[in-house]
Scaffold this active site. Structure first.
Site, PDB file in Angstrom:
ATOM      1  N   GLY A  30       0.812  -1.227   0.000  1.00  0.00           N
ATOM      2  CA  GLY A  30       0.000   0.000   0.000  1.00  0.00           C
ATOM      3  C   GLY A  30       0.832   1.258   0.000  1.00  0.00           C
ATOM      4  N   GLY A  31       2.134   1.122   0.341  1.00  0.00           N
ATOM      5  CA  GLY A  31       3.051   2.262   0.243  1.00  0.00           C
ATOM      6  C   GLY A  31       2.660   3.431   1.127  1.00  0.00           C
TER       7      GLY A  31
ATOM      8  N   HIS B 226     -31.387  22.238  -3.729  1.00  0.00           N
ATOM      9  CA  HIS B 226     -31.254  23.296  -2.734  1.00  0.00           C
ATOM     10  C   HIS B 226     -31.407  22.693  -1.344  1.00  0.00           C
ATOM     11  CE1 HIS B 226     -31.656  27.130  -0.718  1.00  0.00           C
ATOM     12  NE2 HIS B 226     -32.715  26.634  -0.098  1.00  0.00           N
TER      13      HIS B 226
END
Ligand SMILES: Cc1cc2nc3c(=O)[nH]c(=O)nc-3n(C[C@H](O)[C@H](O)[C@H](O)COP(=O)(O)OP(=O)(O)OC[C@H]3O[C@@H](n4cnc5c(N)ncnc54)[C@H](O)[C@@H]3O)c2cc1C
Length: 459
Positions: free
Chosen positions: A39-40, A441
């Site tokens: 995963g470094g 909104h």
């Protein structure tokens, strides 16, 4: 004796493991060589842990500001740094475990925990083993750069890697560098309760950004108690009591600052030195990056470089995109390239900055005829309702084609919201289409058509 593989991958960062898995899934015999952890940087001491810590810091901030929202908390808010670290370790641990289990489940993939270095254009050494393949992929990443200031090796300075072990609250954290990594740590530790001083040799934070964006970032962090020393260089570093004493120079003025902890956040150095690239006939550029073409191929046939080490991106998403491109081209006969990749990134202070495409400075330099609009977040209902009105939105469009050239959204949800403009940009859709679309909104995105309605020629 040399062992034959269909593919060798050196480094398990954010492209290597995925490419290894994809190749193994296609029945190839693959060696994935990683010297430290799967995963470094991203998973272990980069994105994942820092954003987990940012979330803890945000919780501390919310608790301290609860009264403004009519919520009463009894007693002062304190932060349990051991619990903060434990939460971070849990998130990181789960991520590494799932990656490890996945890689381990692939029958034709061998994960080799060692340093990989070239022996020739087709051979790689890993410990006592020599592996051979006609396809070698480098994903060795980068490490924190540490200048050779006098005295630096006599003090317990920190980098993004050692910061991950901190489980007590620094009384005074000094950070060298007001760029992305330094700024994220600065706000995070100010929120945890540390005094924070950031030293920057340039005149403003995040100097890659336009001046108005930098100024807004500075306002956000200063409002939370972060002190900046701009136009200031570090001349020397020494031990002081339980902390660190920095000798500073600003113009002709000399001064010093003492802190309990010292974090060096001054950019990244590519991990090319350990690869013995000369043996493969690969030369790096003057900063140590491995030059590649738009298909991520080095100048040596059969050797690719992906991720931070190729100097064409410095993010997890660019490294992962490198994997996608290489996988398509190598496995599926594709011709994908990074030539048209739109630059996108975030700065994960709170509120965050989402950035796509060109900045105003870049558009001006390019000489393009462009339109620009800027809106302060204080005009956005959603921001007012949330009580977080810092920051601004800025968008630049091509005056003729009406296509988006770039945007910066520094404000609540800016890292997510900017993607709506990214999709327009990549699709080549004129901005007027977004103006004719009904938005929900109250959201921040609903104000982008209003922002676009205010576009004016860039003077
Ligand atoms: C503090 C911090 C925060 C960050 N936050 C973000 C963020 O929020 N978003 C984002 O997109 N990016 C972020 N980044 C950047 C991101 O982590 C990297 O861009 C990403 O990890 C891609 O790196 P990579 O794939 O090139 O390799 P890396 O992740 O650096 O991994 C390279 C691997 O190669 C191994 N290796 C090196 N040399 C050898 C060798 N000779 N033999 C065997 N193995 C070797 C290393 O041990 C390492 O595991 C952050 C970085 C830092 C430092």
């Amino acid at each position: 004796m040399s062992e034959q593989f269909d593919a060798i991958i050196i480094g398990a960062g954010q492209s290597g493991p995925f490419l290894a898995a994809k190749l193994a899934g296609a029945g190839k015999k693959v060696a994935l060589i990683e010297k430290e952890h799967l995963g470094g940087t991203c998973v272990n001491d980069g994105c994942t842990p820092t954003k987990t810590l940012v979330a803890s810091a945000r919780a501390a901030w919310s608790a301290r500001h609860a009264a403004e929202f009519g919520v009463v908390l009894k007693g002062p808010v304190t932060v349990d740094m051991k619990a903060v670290k434990a939460r971070k370790d849990k998130v990181v641990g789960a991520s590494v475990k799932s990656l490890t289990d996945w890689i381990g489940s692939l029958k034709t993939l061998e994960y080799i925990k060692d340093v990989g270095s070239f022996v020739s254009t087709t051979e790689v050494k890993a410990g006592k083993r020599t592996l051979t393949s006609r396809q070698i992929f480098i994903n060795a990443g980068a490490t924190a750069s540490v200048p050779d200031w006098p005295g630096i090796n006599s003090v317990p300075y920190l980098t993004n890697t050692s910061m991950m072990n901190i489980d007590t609250l620094p009384s005074h954290l000094i950070i060298a560098g007001a760029s992305y990594i330094g700024l994220e740590f600065a706000q995070m530790y100010a929120r945890f309760g540390s005094k924070v001083t950031v030293i920057e040799r340039g005149p403003r934070p995040a100097s890659r950004e336009d001046e108005d964006i930098s100024a807004a970032i500075r306002d956000i962090l200063e409002a939370e108690g972060v002190s900046f020393l701009f136009n200031t260089t570090i001349e020397a570093v020494a031990k002081a009591g339980h902390g660190v004493l920095l000798s500073l120079k600003s113009g002709e003025r000399r001064s010093s600052v003492e802190g309990s902890h010292f974090l060096v956040a001054l950019g990244r150095t590519p991990n090319s030195a350990s690869l013995n690239l000369e043996a493969a006939g690969i030369e790096t550029d003057e900063r140590g990056y491995i030059p590649v073409d738009d298909h991520l191929r080095t100048k040596v046939k059969g050797i690719w470089a992906m991720g931070d080490i190729n100097g064409r991106g410095a993010f997890t998403h660019t490294s992962y995109n490198d994997f996608e491109i290489v996988a398509d081209n190598v496995l599926d006969g594709g011709r994908r390239s990074i030539a048209k990749r739109v630059p996108v990134y975030g700065l994960f202070i709170d509120p965050p900055l989402g950035r796509i495409g060109m900045s105003e400075t870049e558009v001006r330099k390019s000489g393009k005829k462009a339109l620009m609009a800027i809106m302060p977040m204080s005009k956005v209902s959603r921001a007012k309702e949330r009580g977080e009105t810092q920051g601004l939105m800025k968008v630049l469009v091509d005056a003729q084609s009406k296509e988006i050239l770039g945007a910066a959204i520094l404000g609540i949800g800016g890292d997510e919201i900017v993607h709506s403009l990214l999709q327009l940009m990549v699709a080549g859709t004129p901005y007027t289409t977004m103006m004719q679309t009904v938005h929900i909104h109250p959201t921040v995105t609903e104000l982008i058509p209003t922002l676009l309605a205010d576009l004016k020629p860039l003077q």
